[in-house]
Design a protein around this motif. Structure first.
Motif, PDB file in Angstrom:
ATOM      1  N   UNK A 145       0.561  -6.013 -14.642  1.00  0.00           N
ATOM      2  CA  UNK A 145      -0.573  -5.958 -15.571  1.00  0.00           C
ATOM      3  C   UNK A 145      -1.851  -6.509 -14.952  1.00  0.00           C
ATOM      4  N   UNK A 146      -1.724  -7.307 -13.892  1.00  0.00           N
ATOM      5  CA  UNK A 146      -2.910  -7.898 -13.255  1.00  0.00           C
ATOM      6  C   UNK A 146      -3.520  -6.984 -12.200  1.00  0.00           C
ATOM      7  N   UNK A 147      -2.880  -5.845 -11.940  1.00  0.00           N
ATOM      8  CA  UNK A 147      -3.324  -4.929 -10.886  1.00  0.00           C
ATOM      9  C   UNK A 147      -3.947  -3.684 -11.514  1.00  0.00           C
ATOM     10  N   UNK A 148      -5.137  -3.336 -11.067  1.00  0.00           N
ATOM     11  CA  UNK A 148      -5.823  -2.153 -11.613  1.00  0.00           C
ATOM     12  C   UNK A 148      -5.368  -0.854 -10.972  1.00  0.00           C
ATOM     13  N   UNK A 149      -5.177  -0.863  -9.662  1.00  0.00           N
ATOM     14  CA  UNK A 149      -4.909   0.376  -8.935  1.00  0.00           C
ATOM     15  C   UNK A 149      -3.995   0.132  -7.745  1.00  0.00           C
ATOM     16  N   UNK A 150      -3.192   1.133  -7.447  1.00  0.00           N
ATOM     17  CA  UNK A 150      -2.504   1.201  -6.163  1.00  0.00           C
ATOM     18  C   UNK A 150      -3.169   2.308  -5.346  1.00  0.00           C
ATOM     19  N   UNK A 151      -3.542   2.002  -4.124  1.00  0.00           N
ATOM     20  CA  UNK A 151      -3.956   3.029  -3.169  1.00  0.00           C
ATOM     21  C   UNK A 151      -2.734   3.417  -2.359  1.00  0.00           C
ATOM     22  N   UNK A 152      -2.160   4.577  -2.669  1.00  0.00           N
ATOM     23  CA  UNK A 152      -0.921   5.026  -2.033  1.00  0.00           C
ATOM     24  C   UNK A 152      -1.244   6.003  -0.911  1.00  0.00           C
ATOM     25  N   UNK A 153      -1.186   5.510   0.326  1.00  0.00           N
ATOM     26  CA  UNK A 153      -1.403   6.428   1.436  1.00  0.00           C
ATOM     27  C   UNK A 153      -0.203   7.335   1.642  1.00  0.00           C
ATOM     28  N   UNK A 154       1.008   6.786   1.515  1.00  0.00           N
ATOM     29  CA  UNK A 154       2.209   7.564   1.781  1.00  0.00           C
ATOM     30  C   UNK A 154       2.518   7.611   3.263  1.00  0.00           C
ATOM     31  N   UNK A 155       3.624   8.278   3.586  1.00  0.00           N
ATOM     32  CA  UNK A 155       4.087   8.355   4.974  1.00  0.00           C
ATOM     33  C   UNK A 155       3.648   9.671   5.602  1.00  0.00           C
ATOM     34  N   UNK A 156       2.755   9.594   6.578  1.00  0.00           N
ATOM     35  CA  UNK A 156       2.323  10.810   7.270  1.00  0.00           C
ATOM     36  C   UNK A 156       3.458  11.373   8.113  1.00  0.00           C
ATOM     37  N   UNK A 157       3.713  12.673   7.948  1.00  0.00           N
ATOM     38  CA  UNK A 157       4.719  13.336   8.770  1.00  0.00           C
ATOM     39  C   UNK A 157       4.125  14.491   9.582  1.00  0.00           C
ATOM     40  N   UNK A 158       2.930  14.951   9.207  1.00  0.00           N
ATOM     41  CA  UNK A 158       2.270  15.994   9.986  1.00  0.00           C
ATOM     42  C   UNK A 158       0.781  15.973   9.681  1.00  0.00           C
ATOM     43  N   UNK A 159      -0.017  16.083  10.741  1.00  0.00           N
ATOM     44  CA  UNK A 159      -1.473  16.105  10.570  1.00  0.00           C
ATOM     45  C   UNK A 159      -2.035  17.187  11.484  1.00  0.00           C
ATOM     46  N   UNK A 160      -2.504  18.281  10.890  1.00  0.00           N
ATOM     47  CA  UNK A 160      -3.028  19.414  11.642  1.00  0.00           C
ATOM     48  C   UNK A 160      -4.361  19.848  11.022  1.00  0.00           C
ATOM     49  N   UNK A 161      -5.429  19.068  11.223  1.00  0.00           N
ATOM     50  CA  UNK A 161      -6.697  19.388  10.575  1.00  0.00           C
ATOM     51  C   UNK A 161      -7.288  20.724  11.002  1.00  0.00           C
ATOM     52  N   UNK A 162      -7.006  21.166  12.219  1.00  0.00           N
ATOM     53  CA  UNK A 162      -7.542  22.462  12.659  1.00  0.00           C
ATOM     54  C   UNK A 162      -7.009  23.597  11.788  1.00  0.00           C
ATOM     55  N   UNK A 163      -5.808  23.413  11.236  1.00  0.00           N
ATOM     56  CA  UNK A 163      -5.246  24.388  10.297  1.00  0.00           C
ATOM     57  C   UNK A 163      -5.492  23.974   8.844  1.00  0.00           C
ATOM     58  N   UNK A 164      -6.327  22.949   8.681  1.00  0.00           N
ATOM     59  CA  UNK A 164      -6.637  22.392   7.348  1.00  0.00           C
ATOM     60  C   UNK A 164      -5.356  22.000   6.613  1.00  0.00           C
ATOM     61  N   UNK A 165      -4.518  21.266   7.337  1.00  0.00           N
ATOM     62  CA  UNK A 165      -3.234  20.854   6.782  1.00  0.00           C
ATOM     63  C   UNK A 165      -2.965  19.410   7.155  1.00  0.00           C
ATOM     64  N   UNK A 166      -2.582  18.622   6.167  1.00  0.00           N
ATOM     65  CA  UNK A 166      -2.128  17.260   6.415  1.00  0.00           C
ATOM     66  C   UNK A 166      -1.040  16.961   5.397  1.00  0.00           C
ATOM     67  N   UNK A 167      -0.017  16.245   5.809  1.00  0.00           N
ATOM     68  CA  UNK A 167       1.133  16.027   4.922  1.00  0.00           C
ATOM     69  C   UNK A 167       1.551  14.571   4.950  1.00  0.00           C
TER      70      UNK A 167
END
Length: 350
Positions: free
Chosen positions: A77-99
């Motif tokens: 109750x004392x926390x307003x927000x969680x910033x959830x980055x998650x676990x990156x498994x693939x990052x391909x910005x040239x294909x406009x894709x990130x997971x």
């Protein structure tokens, strides 16, 4: 992929930042092994279903948040927000894709806290690199420090933030620990080269190092970003070296790629502040100082916590997201204009 970093900050998403001590909660060995198997797959994007694995990752993240709050004596109750980055498994910005793996609704349900997630997607969809996203947090923390200043993050990949008054530039600059960690694990069964002790006993192979540096990525204009696995295929020659020489050569590759980042900033910084797990590698730090010729210090020298700076960052970005403030700039990810991002998922609590 060692575990989940959890940190708590109080912030307005702008200049006011008050961080608290973070903690790391290790992945269960079977979950970490399954994640490592996944990122080694030839085409993650074509994998039939990640549903079950993503559920396990989500449960691990929610469990880490709940354990952290219990450990520090705070309630949800004392926390307003969680910033959830998650676990990156693939990052391909040239294909406009990130997971990134992590179901926000599952984390919100299991913690009772509102969640902001999908931090990189709007940036990538707009033609940006989607990384790095820490520069605006680095700038907020660097207020009052002498500049120009370079913040170097030595994670799996190395990235830099150049800060000089109103000028802020950022980009991935090469491998940091991913290549070396994977090499050491394969050769010795240890997850990393503790303190750089193995590399310190070896000799850099100049021919192999030159081959590794002969890569168009290093001359490509910034901003630019990398996937964790981008250099693995080109590093095959290292496997012909001894354990110590291979580790020394991969460490030298990281050092040289960091030095090459100076070609992409307007003037050399007078000081480097190093965050991420690589700052614990004494061999890295010694060689970086000798190569760069200016002070190279862990971020703890200015009162930051390098183990949790990234986790703090995504709490900071979560607040910026709900306020509609930019998470990335043309000079940090290459987006056309300053761009907000993130997706808000409310918790089921009243």
């Amino acid at each position: 992929m060692d575990g989940i970093d959890v940190a708590l900050i109080e912030t307005d998403g702008e200049a006011e930042v008050r961080p608290f001590k973070g903690r790391t909660y290790a992945y269960a060995p079977d979950l970490r092994a399954d994640l490592l198997d996944l990122i080694a797959a030839p085409d993650i994007a074509a994998t039939d279903s990640l549903q079950a694995l993503e559920q396990r990752v989500s449960e691990a993240h929610a469990g880490a948040v709940n354990r952290y709050l219990a450990d520090i004596g705070e309630s949800a109750a004392s926390i307003d927000l969680i910033g959830l980055h998650g676990q990156t498994v693939l990052h391909r910005p040239a294909q406009r894709y990130t997971r990134q793996l992590g179901f926000a609704d599952e984390v919100a349900r299991r913690t009772g806290i509102d969640v902001v997630h999908r931090f990189r997607h709007a940036d990538v969809a707009a033609g940006g690199e989607g990384a790095p996203l820490a520069p605006l947090y680095h700038r907020a923390r660097a207020q009052g420090l002498a500049q120009p200043l370079m913040v170097l993050n030595l994670g799996g990949v190395a990235n830099v933030t150049f800060i000089d008054g109103d000028t802020i530039l950022a980009f991935d600059c090469g491998p940091a620990s991913a290549l070396l960690d994977d090499f050491v694990l394969r050769r010795t069964g240890q997850p990393f080269d503790a303190g750089g002790q193995l590399a310190a006993t070896g000799t850099t192979d100049g021919a192999v190092l030159a081959q590794l540096l002969d890569n168009p990525f290093f001359t490509r204009p910034a901003p630019k970003s990398l996937d964790r696995q981008d250099f693995h295929a080109r590093a095959a020659a290292v496997h012909a070296l001894s354990d110590a020489d291979g580790a020394a050569t991969l460490a030298a590759f990281t050092v040289e790629s960091v030095a090459l980042s100076l070609a992409h900033v307007p003037r050399a910084p007078w000081r480097w502040l190093v965050t991420g797990g690589g700052r614990h590698n004494a061999f890295f730090m010694q060689r970086l100082g000798a190569r760069l010729g200016v002070p190279v210090e862990p971020v703890e020298s200015v009162g930051w916590d390098g183990d949790f700076l990234e986790a703090e960052c995504f709490g900071y970005l979560a607040v910026r997201a709900v306020k509609g403030l930019p998470l990335s700039l043309p000079t940090t990810t290459g987006v056309p204009t300053p761009l907000t991002g993130g997706v808000f998922t409310p918790s089921p609590r009243p």
